[in-house]
Design a protein around this motif. Structure first.
Motif, PDB file in Angstrom:
ATOM      1  N   ALA A  36       0.200 -51.081   3.517  1.00 15.95           N
ATOM      2  CA  ALA A  36       0.754 -49.808   3.978  1.00 15.95           C
ATOM      3  C   ALA A  36       1.170 -48.932   2.789  1.00 15.95           C
ATOM      4  N   LEU A  37       1.726 -49.536   1.757  1.00 17.28           N
ATOM      5  CA  LEU A  37       2.158 -48.765   0.591  1.00 17.28           C
ATOM      6  C   LEU A  37       0.975 -48.169  -0.172  1.00 17.28           C
ATOM      7  N   TYR A  38      -0.190 -48.830  -0.110  1.00 22.54           N
ATOM      8  CA  TYR A  38      -1.383 -48.255  -0.726  1.00 22.54           C
ATOM      9  C   TYR A  38      -1.766 -46.942  -0.064  1.00 22.54           C
ATOM     10  N   ALA A  39      -1.389 -46.742   1.172  1.00 20.37           N
ATOM     11  CA  ALA A  39      -1.663 -45.489   1.865  1.00 20.37           C
ATOM     12  C   ALA A  39      -0.532 -44.480   1.676  1.00 20.37           C
ATOM     13  N   VAL A  40       0.716 -44.954   1.647  1.00 22.06           N
ATOM     14  CA  VAL A  40       1.870 -44.055   1.614  1.00 22.06           C
ATOM     15  C   VAL A  40       2.090 -43.472   0.218  1.00 22.06           C
ATOM     16  N   TRP A  41       2.004 -44.273  -0.824  1.00 22.61           N
ATOM     17  CA  TRP A  41       2.298 -43.770  -2.171  1.00 22.61           C
ATOM     18  C   TRP A  41       1.361 -42.646  -2.619  1.00 22.61           C
ATOM     19  N   PRO A  42       0.042 -42.773  -2.448  1.00 20.16           N
ATOM     20  CA  PRO A  42      -0.803 -41.622  -2.819  1.00 20.16           C
ATOM     21  C   PRO A  42      -0.513 -40.382  -1.976  1.00 20.16           C
ATOM     22  N   ALA A  43      -0.171 -40.577  -0.704  1.00 19.90           N
ATOM     23  CA  ALA A  43       0.155 -39.426   0.142  1.00 19.90           C
ATOM     24  C   ALA A  43       1.419 -38.728  -0.374  1.00 19.90           C
ATOM     25  N   LEU A  44       2.415 -39.499  -0.770  1.00 20.41           N
ATOM     26  CA  LEU A  44       3.642 -38.905  -1.326  1.00 20.41           C
ATOM     27  C   LEU A  44       3.356 -38.196  -2.649  1.00 20.41           C
ATOM     28  N   VAL A  49       2.758 -33.108  -5.690  1.00 21.94           N
ATOM     29  CA  VAL A  49       1.942 -32.250  -6.556  1.00 21.94           C
ATOM     30  C   VAL A  49       1.663 -30.912  -5.875  1.00 21.94           C
ATOM     31  N   THR A  50       1.307 -30.963  -4.587  1.00 18.72           N
ATOM     32  CA  THR A  50       1.018 -29.731  -3.853  1.00 18.72           C
ATOM     33  C   THR A  50       2.262 -28.868  -3.708  1.00 18.72           C
ATOM     34  N   ASP A  51       3.412 -29.502  -3.451  1.00 21.16           N
ATOM     35  CA  ASP A  51       4.659 -28.763  -3.304  1.00 21.16           C
ATOM     36  C   ASP A  51       5.073 -28.129  -4.624  1.00 21.16           C
ATOM     37  N   THR A  52       4.935 -28.863  -5.716  1.00 23.05           N
ATOM     38  CA  THR A  52       5.301 -28.328  -7.027  1.00 23.05           C
ATOM     39  C   THR A  52       4.392 -27.173  -7.431  1.00 23.05           C
ATOM     40  N   ALA A  53       3.121 -27.262  -7.077  1.00 27.79           N
ATOM     41  CA  ALA A  53       2.174 -26.205  -7.432  1.00 27.79           C
ATOM     42  C   ALA A  53       2.292 -24.990  -6.527  1.00 27.79           C
ATOM     43  N   GLY A  54       3.068 -25.080  -5.456  1.00 32.92           N
ATOM     44  CA  GLY A  54       3.222 -23.949  -4.546  1.00 32.92           C
ATOM     45  C   GLY A  54       2.106 -23.839  -3.521  1.00 32.92           C
ATOM     46  N   GLY A  55       1.404 -24.913  -3.313  1.00 31.50           N
ATOM     47  CA  GLY A  55       0.278 -24.899  -2.385  1.00 31.50           C
ATOM     48  C   GLY A  55       0.691 -24.706  -0.943  1.00 31.50           C
ATOM     49  N   TYR A  56       1.836 -25.249  -0.561  1.00 34.51           N
ATOM     50  CA  TYR A  56       2.266 -25.114   0.825  1.00 34.51           C
ATOM     51  C   TYR A  56       2.673 -23.683   1.158  1.00 34.51           C
ATOM     52  N   GLU A  57       3.252 -23.005   0.203  1.00 33.75           N
ATOM     53  CA  GLU A  57       3.623 -21.609   0.438  1.00 33.75           C
ATOM     54  C   GLU A  57       2.369 -20.748   0.596  1.00 33.75           C
ATOM     55  N   ALA A  58       1.356 -21.006  -0.224  1.00 29.73           N
ATOM     56  CA  ALA A  58       0.098 -20.269  -0.094  1.00 29.73           C
ATOM     57  C   ALA A  58      -0.572 -20.587   1.238  1.00 29.73           C
ATOM     58  N   LEU A  59      -0.542 -21.836   1.659  1.00 26.78           N
ATOM     59  CA  LEU A  59      -1.119 -22.219   2.943  1.00 26.78           C
ATOM     60  C   LEU A  59      -0.363 -21.558   4.093  1.00 26.78           C
ATOM     61  N   ARG A  60       0.954 -21.549   4.014  1.00 25.17           N
ATOM     62  CA  ARG A  60       1.771 -20.918   5.055  1.00 25.17           C
ATOM     63  C   ARG A  60       1.478 -19.420   5.144  1.00 25.17           C
TER      64      ARG A  60
END
Length: 90
Positions: A36-44, A49-60
């Motif tokens: 399960a951690l092999y799936a969760v850690w890359p997702a986190l 990375v996406t949050d730090t780069a501002g990707g979610y704001e651009a998507l929103r």
């Protein structure tokens, strides 16, 4: 971790479970957690990375510009994520 040891003591002393059975059950539990951690850690990591780069704001911003109807946007994103997971065969 404390819960696992508490349950192991209960199984050992109250239910008289053999040590071998507890060892096999514990090993299977650890194997499942690692899987399960092999799936969760890359997702986190991807989220951070996406949050730090501002990707979610651009998507929103792009989704808001596409449609002001919030239930439609939720359904559309769910449909896209379902297709994404189907491609990955998860």
């Amino acid at each position: 971790m404390l819960g696992m040891f508490t349950l192991a003591r209960v199984a050992l002393f109250i239910f008289q479970t053999p040590i071998e059975t507890l060892a096999v059950g514990g090993a299977k539990g650890v194997r499942d957690v690692v899987f399960a951690l092999y799936a969760v850690w890359p997702a986190l990591l991807l989220y951070q990375v996406t949050d730090t780069a501002g990707g979610y704001e651009a998507l929103r911003h792009g989704i808001t510009r596409f449609s002001g109807n919030e239930p439609f946007v939720v359904l559309a994103l769910g449909w896209v994520f379902r297709l994404f997971f189907r491609v990955l065969r998860v």
